[in-house]
Design a protein around this motif. Structure first.
Motif, PDB file in Angstrom:
ATOM      1  N   UNK A 269      -7.553   8.612  14.504  1.00  0.00           N
ATOM      2  CA  UNK A 269      -6.492   7.774  14.711  1.00  0.00           C
ATOM      3  C   UNK A 269      -5.235   8.170  15.715  1.00  0.00           C
TER       4      UNK A 269
ATOM      5  N   UNK B 230       0.591  12.537   8.326  1.00  0.00           N
ATOM      6  CA  UNK B 230      -0.348  11.420   7.946  1.00  0.00           C
ATOM      7  C   UNK B 230      -1.433  11.959   7.056  1.00  0.00           C
TER       8      UNK B 230
ATOM      9  N   UNK C 276      10.857   4.199  12.861  1.00  0.00           N
ATOM     10  CA  UNK C 276       9.382   3.563  13.392  1.00  0.00           C
ATOM     11  C   UNK C 276       9.576   2.765  14.464  1.00  0.00           C
TER      12      UNK C 276
ATOM     13  N   UNK D  57       1.984   4.787  13.501  1.00  0.00           N
ATOM     14  CA  UNK D  57       1.027   5.520  12.841  1.00  0.00           C
ATOM     15  C   UNK D  57      -0.187   5.530  13.732  1.00  0.00           C
TER      16      UNK D  57
ATOM     17  N   UNK E 263       0.843  -1.094   0.055  1.00  0.00           N
ATOM     18  CA  UNK E 263      -0.110   0.149   0.082  1.00  0.00           C
ATOM     19  C   UNK E 263       0.991   1.312   0.070  1.00  0.00           C
ATOM     20  N   UNK E 264       1.997   1.184  -0.043  1.00  0.00           N
ATOM     21  CA  UNK E 264       2.907   2.517  -0.113  1.00  0.00           C
ATOM     22  C   UNK E 264       2.715   3.318  -1.333  1.00  0.00           C
TER      23      UNK E 264
ATOM     24  N   UNK F  12       3.501   0.434  16.964  1.00  0.00           N
ATOM     25  CA  UNK F  12       3.255   1.404  15.370  1.00  0.00           C
ATOM     26  C   UNK F  12       3.536   2.673  15.558  1.00  0.00           C
TER      27      UNK F  12
ATOM     28  N   UNK G 223      -6.013  -0.790   6.948  1.00  0.00           N
ATOM     29  CA  UNK G 223      -6.720   0.379   6.856  1.00  0.00           C
ATOM     30  C   UNK G 223      -8.228  -0.067   6.344  1.00  0.00           C
TER      31      UNK G 223
ATOM     32  N   UNK H  79      13.837  13.161  14.608  1.00  0.00           N
ATOM     33  CA  UNK H  79      12.815  13.641  13.437  1.00  0.00           C
ATOM     34  C   UNK H  79      12.483  12.524  12.381  1.00  0.00           C
TER      35      UNK H  79
END
Lengths: 279, 548, 325, 520
Positions: free
Chosen positions: D427, D415, D400, D440, D50-51, D438, D126, D364
């Motif tokens: 989210x 995001x 990550x 995200x 999905x990137x 995660x 998702x 960062x």
């Protein structure tokens, strides 16, 4: 020592190198006084070309930071990393090489296989891996450069120690009842210092290059301004702001060149052939 | 003097680069060589003998130059020829051979090609003819299996064979003059005899004049017609071999000849023979080297020391003689356990030392010390002399100050100034360094001293002094001495007993007079026969016979 | 027989070295913080723990480390370098796809640097201390001191952007032609800048080495012998000095092979050259363990092969080795 | 050079011949689009990968039932029409008849059920989250699909977008391991372009689907996606004409301004409306000074967003004023408490709270030059008001990990908001979405029951006016708390040569843009 100095002084090109190195060192030491503000400070509008504003003689970068200040502070970092990582490489390489060369046999075999092993891995790739694994910071960069730098030291020291080991004064020392440690440190190593000094000086230059390469790939310490970082950061704007990659590149080139010249001067001045002229 | 000289050198001066210890390497040198004659230029190191030869050949080292003089070859002054003119002379009119046959040949080129190159350099013959000539030359210089040798690389030949190849190259174009610069110095004594013989033969056959540079009066006696003696760049004496050797005029020449080991014991045996007090007893000592072959390849075994047994009493000197590779140095190192022997027994004053720990070994080593060969390599260039001598005692726990003070005494004992303590080895001459080495060996009050080729690297005059010192100290301190040497004359001069080694084994051992006077083993006989200057018919022999 | 023996023993040694490197790297890289599952999942922009766990199980990341190592080693023995999580392809395929480009690049740079380096070094030595020598020495020293990436950057700027003489990036103009000759020509044009840039540093190394080795060799006795034969300086230089002087350069060149693979990381990144150097950097940034290990393995193997080849050449040039071993 | 010259000559001859025919006003048929793809995607089967780059390529191969224009209004794609029941619980789609997969098999409602119910539930987290609201998916006939929801879910219709719910062929995937199915490397879709070849490290080639069900489309013969890993090289490629299209994010922002000024360059920031990426600064709410609202406010005042917007983003996008991005639905400017650049206020707040120089760890986001420069600028902004910052360099994996382990004080991020707060905003704020591992989810650890409740209301309320009320309240609360420091509503400019026409037509831009594009 005076003989050495007069021999060194006789080589004009080495003297030029020495003067340049001295200048770079002076700039590095003077950086906090020349540019007391942080080199990261955004002082002017971005992309100011060089020679346009006397306060920022070499222009500003993408964020309006002073290039001249970056160069001065970068000199500190380059020299620091160059010297400390060389010391690290020496600290690892000299004992390994000395032990291998002195004891020979299976010890030598094991240590040299170990060394070969490190030499077979492409050293730059290894440095990348090490820095990435330990996260980019001053310490990890220095450690990585030191770790990839020691095998040549070990090999050189081993070779030299091996040559000294065959000389009869070492046998005499054994017969005198000296311990191996004393013989290595007091008898042999002082005789191996010259080639190590020469190699070390050249390694400082190589380390500066290596650090700049790592920084260029974004593997530098993000809190310290270094020349490699400056070029890496300027890579994408090389066409609209040539000075951003040009000046630090020239700074690296000149510094590394000068250190190499000094190293060569040392090599010739410390060459046993020329130092044997008194008999 | 009836014949015209083919080479005459007049008033030659060679200038050294600025900063050297003297202005001229060679000054005011004149000599001449006639066809078919052998002129020996003799002198100790630094006398300028090689420099003179190189000047004639136009091969002076960089930085030096001919400052003055003429060298006439067939009436042409070599010093005024241009480079091309000189090239035409080299190899064609003058051939040259050097001291180190190992390094004087290109290691990457087959010897046949190297010989053929001489013809090529002068544009002679076709390649096939060159090959044929090379083969003929190799045959002439007596190389075994020349058809195979022509394809060999230098490293596949022995030292003597390599020197033969050099001679073949030098004589390929039948030059009128052969310059031989110490051509036998690096060779074993038997090989040396063969090479000298070969040069003589070829000279007779081709009528070549030979300019022979050497430091060895024995060699001079064997080969020279006329002699030039040099010292510090100047000629001190010239004359026929018989005249110079038999009736030297200059003090220096006299001293040199006097310094030649006579081959007769100089130290009289003690007037009253006392009971032999054994200090060292060696039995079945063995050391083999195995070059590891790895799997699939047979390992090569070399016997460095093979079942060696002997004993040594206080006050005795044992000479160990043999050619290079005979294992004599390995034996010495086995005794002090610098090399670990694999079998046998070494008893020092009756106590077994084999199988002892390193710590215990340190104790025993104090009883048995060594004097080394290389006056440069045996002293740490970075240590002060006092420290070098004192190191043993310091390691044994003596306070540094005391040890250094004692070192000063020892240095005085070996004939050095007390100020030597604070100086570095490089400030001393070769002979002085050997004295420092001796002082160091004495520092631990040993019972036994092993001298490994201790005088081989020294000029003959210095050699005599050091030998005298050793003999003197031995007598004074009542030491036992093991004297390892390749020079039978030296051995005969200083030793009581002598052991002849070949391939790791002692083939003959006994009192000096007995071994040298009536050798039993074939190898011993060959060695003795090869000693230069020994022949009774030579000038030196005659002199010696008359004098002794 | 000798040759066979030599080759097989070196090969065994080389394989051992490579395997040891794989083990070392395996632990080194697994020591790194960062979960490959998180990277894979992260690409989707949103994720949950169930998904992460699925991924871990899928790729054996939930197994104990030693098991993972064992599985990996067993795979390597069967020439299976594992599966790239990130690229969703077998590692061997990925590496093999990229290997030719790197071989072409490093090969060209190697030949370029060795030929030019030895020639210039010999030329300088023959003119020792004259202006020509000074010029060659100075230029090579400058190349030696210039950062590779900077040189690459500047050369793109000058030769590609400003002068527009040569393409500044890529391997070829994709899909332009099926004509083999045109394709070769096209690739060669793309090769010039990266190969020269990569080669210049090594050229400088070889110039310096050849020069000093020549000067050293010129002092040897056999050179004097050659002069005593009446040979001209030119013949002496070519036939005796150069041949002997080149030996240490060959050894050095073999050792430098590893450095060159390292340099390729930089060059390939700047010039967008689709080789394993770039693949490696990408794999590292993405924590693509298996791919990274695969690239490491292959580049180490490359270095080993290079070393064996160098020894081989050395044996051909120097007759002494054959018997001494 | 010569070869190229010859080629050009040949082409121009052909062109000369065709010039005789009068130029048509409409789209020109044929030709090739050369596009940059960066980074090289791990795969282009968008059901699995999905990137962003995967979606860019895969969007031409795979389609969903609907498309969304730049106003985020739905348009027909594989569905010709759709109907939402008045209670908001039943969605009925009529499919386009005569659609064929690239391998020739017919596309039916069974494929839709398989894709949504089986395939994507397993592979796309998702999509799985949104499908949680679905009770049943049924196919009454070959061309009809019915989704029945458990409760109303406002943004449900936005799911039927190519990136979220791509249709995958049932006949190829059913009963296999989806992730390792070899077809992933030679994807089969229904889209206007078919997969042709992929030379790893070099290029991906798609060719026209001649059997495409929308007559007259696509115009282009083929698309080449070029892999050029170096940003500077990508710029050069565009300038030298090798590349026609630079999708958003493929050149460094610093180069955008320069490239925009080159000859024949056209630039647009359209095509990001659906994704609506927003950049902000995470605060770790769990510990230290960042748990203090006064500190967070001080940081919010201290950051010079306008400088970054101009110097780093070329003025593209907009300076953020609150948690909802500019194009996200239900944004309410009036409800927000705003934080303009005001270092004096920042200093005052720090003094008030008694900040003692604690060092703030700032790992960062390692997403390239711009983000690093931005981090450096933020650090400088913060140091100017007296906050000590330690920059920590990481790579993507390390970052990550750090974010997933909550091992940070502040960090940059961005995001996608996917047009609707229920899909892309909540989210990062709701406490139910706090989970380690995660980077995200709600990484900052902000937990407020009131906010949780409002977001839940907003997602399921019906109709839109009810949703707006809840979301306005949420925006007020979040900005009062200065939960995060919102930085910029990003737009990634797409740069093309001006002869590329009709490229960006929808809210997902290049991701499904090639269907109607042509090259003049």
């Amino acid at each position: 020592m005076t003989g050495f100095w007069s021999r060194f002084r006789r080589r004009r090109i080495a003297m030029i190198g020495l003067i340049v190195v001295a200048l770079v060192v002076a700039v590095a030491i003077a950086a906090p006084y020349l540019y007391p503000q942080s080199p990261w400070k955004m002082v002017q509008r971005p992309f100011l070309p060089p020679f346009a504003n006397a306060l920022v003689p070499l222009g500003t970068d993408t964020l309006g930071r002073n290039v001249a200040s970056g160069l001065a502070h970068g000199a500190q970092v380059s020299l620091l990393i160059g010297i400390v990582s060389t010391l690290v490489a020496l600290a690892v390489g000299v004992p390994i090489g000395a032990i291998a060369g002195y004891f020979g046999g299976i010890v030598d075999d094991v240590l040299m296989r170990f060394t070969e092993f490190f030499q077979t891995v492409p050293s730059f790739a290894l440095a990348i891996v090490l820095v990435a694994i330990f996260q980019p910071s001053l310490t990890s960069v220095i450690a990585a450069i030191g770790v990839v730098g020691w095998p040549p030291v070990a090999r050189l020291v081993r070779g030299e120690v091996l040559a000294q080991r065959r000389r009869e004064y070492v046998e005499a020392a054994i017969l005198a009842g000296q311990s191996n440690f004393t013989i290595i440190t007091r008898q042999i190593l002082p005789n191996v210092v010259s080639p190590i000094v020469v190699l070390a000086s050249l390694m400082v230059a190589t380390a500066i290059l290596l650090e700049s390469s790592l920084s260029f790939l974004g593997l530098g310490d993000p809190s310290v301004m270094s020349w490699g970082y400056m070029i890496g950061a300027a890579r994408t704007v090389v066409r609209q702001a040539w000075w951003l990659s040009f000046f630090p590149g020239v700074a690296i080139l000149i510094t590394v060149l000068a250190i190499n010249l000094v190293g060569e001067g040392l090599a010739e001045a410390l060459d046993p052939r020329s130092s044997r002229d008194h008999h | 003097m009836s014949e015209e000289a083919i080479l005459s050198v007049e008033n030659l001066a060679v200038e050294l680069p600025a900063g050297a210890d003297r202005l001229f390497a060679v000054e005011g040198v004149s000599f001449e060589i006639r066809p078919g004659e052998t002129l020996a230029i003799v002198g100790e190191s630094g006398s300028g003998k090689s420099m003179s030869a190189n000047a004639v050949m136009g091969l002076l080292p960089p930085g030096t130059r001919v400052a003055q003089g003429i060298a006439k070859l067939d009436g042409v002054d070599l010093f005024h020829l241009d480079e091309a003119g000189m090239r035409a002379i080299r190899g064609r009119r003058i051939g040259m051979i050097f001291q180190e046959p190992m390094t004087a040949l290109d290691p990457l080129m087959r010897v046949g090609e190297q010989i053929a190159e001489v013809f090529e350099a002068h544009g002679l013959l076709t390649p096939a003819e060159r090959r044929a000539r090379a083969l003929a030359l190799l045959t002439e210089v007596g190389i075994p299996e020349p058809e195979r040798a022509i394809h060999a690389y230098p490293f596949q030949l022995s030292g003597g064979q390599r020197q033969r190849v050099m001679i073949a190259m030098a004589l390929a174009l039948d030059p009128v003059l052969l310059i031989a610069d110490e051509p036998t110095t690096a060779l074993d004594v038997t090989t040396q005899a063969q090479i000298l013989k070969l040069i003589k033969e070829l000279q007779r056959k081709h009528g070549t004049a030979v300019m022979f540079i050497t430091h060895d009066f024995g060699v001079v006696a064997d080969i020279a017609d006329r002699v030039v003696v040099m010292r510090q760049g100047k000629v001190v004496e010239t004359g026929t071999a018989a005249a110079v050797l038999g009736d030297p005029q200059h003090d220096y020449t006299k001293a040199l000849i006097a310094a030649i080991p006579t081959g007769h014991p100089e130290v009289a045996p003690p007037a009253t023979p006392r009971a032999r007090e054994i200090v060292l007893e060696v039995a079945g000592l063995t050391k083999t080297y195995t070059t590891s072959g790895g799997f699939m390849r047979p390992a090569r075994v070399v016997h460095a020391v093979k079942s060696v047994s002997f004993d040594l009493a206080r006050g005795e000197t044992l000479g160990v003689v043999g050619e290079s590779g005979s294992g004599k140095s390995s034996l010495g190192r086995c005794l002090v356990r610098l090399i670990e022997p694999e079998a046998g027994s070494i008893k020092i004053e009756g106590a077994e030392t084999m199988g002892q720990s390193i710590g215990q070994m340190r104790q025993w080593r104090r009883r048995m010390q060594m004097v080394f060969q290389d006056p440069y390599g045996s002293l740490n260039p970075r240590s002060r002399v006092g420290r070098i001598v004192a190191e043993g005692p310091i390691a044994a726990g003596v306070p540094v100050k005391t040890a250094i003070a004692k070192a000063a005494d020892l240095l005085a004992m070996v004939g050095l100034d007390a100020s030597a303590v604070d100086r570095f080895p490089h400030e001393f001459s070769g002979g002085q360094r050997q004295r420092i080495g001796i002082a160091r060996a004495l520092a631990l009050d040993p019972r036994i001293i092993i001298a490994d080729e201790a005088v081989s690297a020294l000029d003959v005059s210095i050699q005599a002094q050091v030998l005298r010192l050793l003999a003197d100290l031995k007598a004074r301190l009542d030491l036992a001495l093991i004297f390892i040497t390749h020079d039978l004359r030296v051995a005969a001069t200083i030793c009581d007993k002598v052991a002849v080694m070949q391939r790791g084994e002692i083939v003959e051992m006994g009192p000096v007079g007995q071994v040298f006077g009536d050798p039993q083993h074939d190898y011993t006989r060959r060695l003795i026969a090869a000693i230069p200057g020994r022949s009774e018919s030579g000038p030196l022999g005659r002199v010696r016979a008359a004098g002794a | 027989m000798q040759t066979l023996w030599f080759l097989s023993s070196r090969l065994v040694k080389g394989i051992l070295v490579v395997l040891a490197i794989v083990v070392l790297d395996f632990f080194l890289i697994h020591f790194a913080p960062g979960d490959p599952a998180a990277v894979m999942a992260g690409e989707s922009g949103a994720t949950d723990e169930i998904f992460l766990q699925q991924l871990r199980v899928k790729f054996g990341l939930d197994q104990p480390l030693m098991t993972q190592l064992g599985l990996y080693l067993w795979g390597v023995v069967r020439l299976d370098l594992g599966y790239s999580y990130r690229q969703q392809m077998p590692v061997l395929d990925l590496v093999m796809d990229r290997l030719p480009a790197t071989l072409i690049l490093t090969g060209a740079a190697f030949v370029f640097s060795l030929v030019i380096g030895v020639a210039a070094g010999a030329w300088a030595a023959a003119n020792k201390d004259r202006p020509l020598d000074r010029a060659i020495t100075t230029i090579s020293l400058i190349f030696y001191a210039t950062p590779l990436f900077w040189m690459a950057l500047m050369s793109v700027l000058v030769f590609s952007v400003w002068l527009d003489w040569l393409p500044g990036f890529g391997f070829e103009e994709v899909g332009n032609t099926d004509n083999v000759f045109e394709r070769v020509l096209d690739v060669s044009r793309h090769l010039v800048l990266p190969a020269v840039t990569l080669g210049l540093f090594f050229t400088a190394v070889y110039v310096r080495m050849t020069r000093s080795s020549m000067i050293e060799t010129a002092r040897m006795d056999f050179v004097k012998t050659a002069r005593a034969k009446g040979l001209t300086e030119g013949v002496i230089l070519r036939r005796h000095v150069l041949r002997n002087a080149v030996l240490p350069v060959v050894t050095l060149a073999g050792l430098q092979a590893g450095q060159m693979v390292g340099g390729a990381v930089m060059t390939e990144t700047v010039f967008a050259w689709p080789g394993i150097g770039r693949l490696m950097y990408e794999a590292l940034l993405q924590r693509d363990y298996n791919l990274l290990l695969g690239v490491f393995l292959v580049s180490a193997a490359m270095v080993v092969v290079f070393n064996i080849l160098t020894d081989w050449v050395y044996r051909l040039v120097d007759p002494r080795i054959e018997v001494a071993r | 050079m010569k070869a190229k010259l010859l080629g050009t000559l040949a082409t121009s001859l052909v062109l000369a011949a065709s010039v005789a025919v009068p130029a048509l006003a409409g789209p020109k048929e044929g030709g090739r689009a050369n596009v940059v793809i960066q980074p090289e995607p791990p795969g282009i089967m968008t059901g699995i990968v999905q990137n962003a780059p995967a979606q860019m390529v895969g969007g031409n191969i795979f389609e969903s039932l609907l498309r969304f224009d730049t106003e985020l209004k739905p348009h027909p794609q594989l569905a010709t029409s759709w109907e939402i029941s008045p209670d908001g619980l039943t969605y009925t789609f009529k499919l386009h008849p005569g659609v064929k997969w690239h391998d020739g098999k017919p596309f039916t409602s069974a494929d839709v059920v398989f894709s949504a119910d089986k395939f994507l539930r397993e592979t796309n987290p998702r999509t799985r989250a949104s499908l949680a609201h679905v009770e049943t998916i049924t196919a009454p006939d070959d061309l009809t699909v019915v989704f029945k929801l458990k409760e109303t879910f406002g943004p449900f219709i936005r799911m039927f977008e190519a990136g979220t719910l791509p249709m995958v062929p049932k006949h190829i995937y059913e009963g296999t391991d989806f992730k390792t199915n070899p077809a992933n490397n030679t994807p089969i879709g229904t889209g206007p372009f078919k997969f042709a070849e992929w030379v790893k490290g070099s290029h991906i080639r798609l060719v026209k689907n001649p059997d495409y069900y929308e007559k007259g489309l696509p115009h282009l013969d083929e698309i080449y996606w070029h892999v050029i890993p170096d940003a500077a090289a990508r710029s050069v490629a565009f300038e030298t004409g090798k590349i026609d299209i630079l999708p958003g994010g493929s050149v460094e922002n610093f180069d955008v301004a320069r490239l925009a000024k080159t000859k024949n360059a056209c630039i647009t920031d359209k095509g990001w409306e659906f994704f609506a990426p927003q950049a902000w600064l995470w605060f770790n709410h769990r510990q230290g000074v960042t748990a203090d609202a006064r500190f967070r406010k001080a940081v919010s005042y201290a950051i010079d967003r306008k400088f970054a917007h101009e110097a780093l983003w070329n003025g593209m996008g907009k300076v953020s004023t609150g948690p909802f991005a500019d194009s996200t639905a239900f944004r309410d400017e009036s409800a927000l408490v705003k934080y303009d650049y005001d270092p004096a206020k920042a200093k005052a707040l720090l003094k008030e709270m008694g900040y003692k120089g604690e060092v703030i760890r700032f790992p960062y986001m390692p997403y390239g030059e711009t983000w690093q420069r931005w981090a450096e600028a933020i650090k400088q902004n913060l140091e100017d008001v007296g906050i000590k910052v330690e920059l920590i360099a990481t790579d993507v994996a390390g970052w990550n990990k750090k974010m997933g382990d909550w091992d940070f004080d502040i960090s940059t991020t961005y995001l996608y908001q996917y047009g609707d707060p229920a899909l892309g905003v909540s989210r990062a704020y709701v406490s139910t979405n706090i989970a380690k591992g995660s980077p995200f989810n709600n990484v900052g650890g902000y937990a407020n029951p009131e906010v949780d409740k409002l977001f839940a209301e907003g997602a399921t309320a019906f109709p839109d006016s009810a949703r707006q009320k809840a979301y306005s309240a949420v925006q007020k609360k979040l900005s009062e708390d200065a939960v995060y420091a919102w930085l910029i509503d990003l737009k990634f400019p797409t740069i093309t040569h001006c002869n590329v026409k009709n490229l960006i037509t929808t809210g997902i831009g290049v991701n499904d843009g090639f269907k109607e594009a042509w090259i003049e």
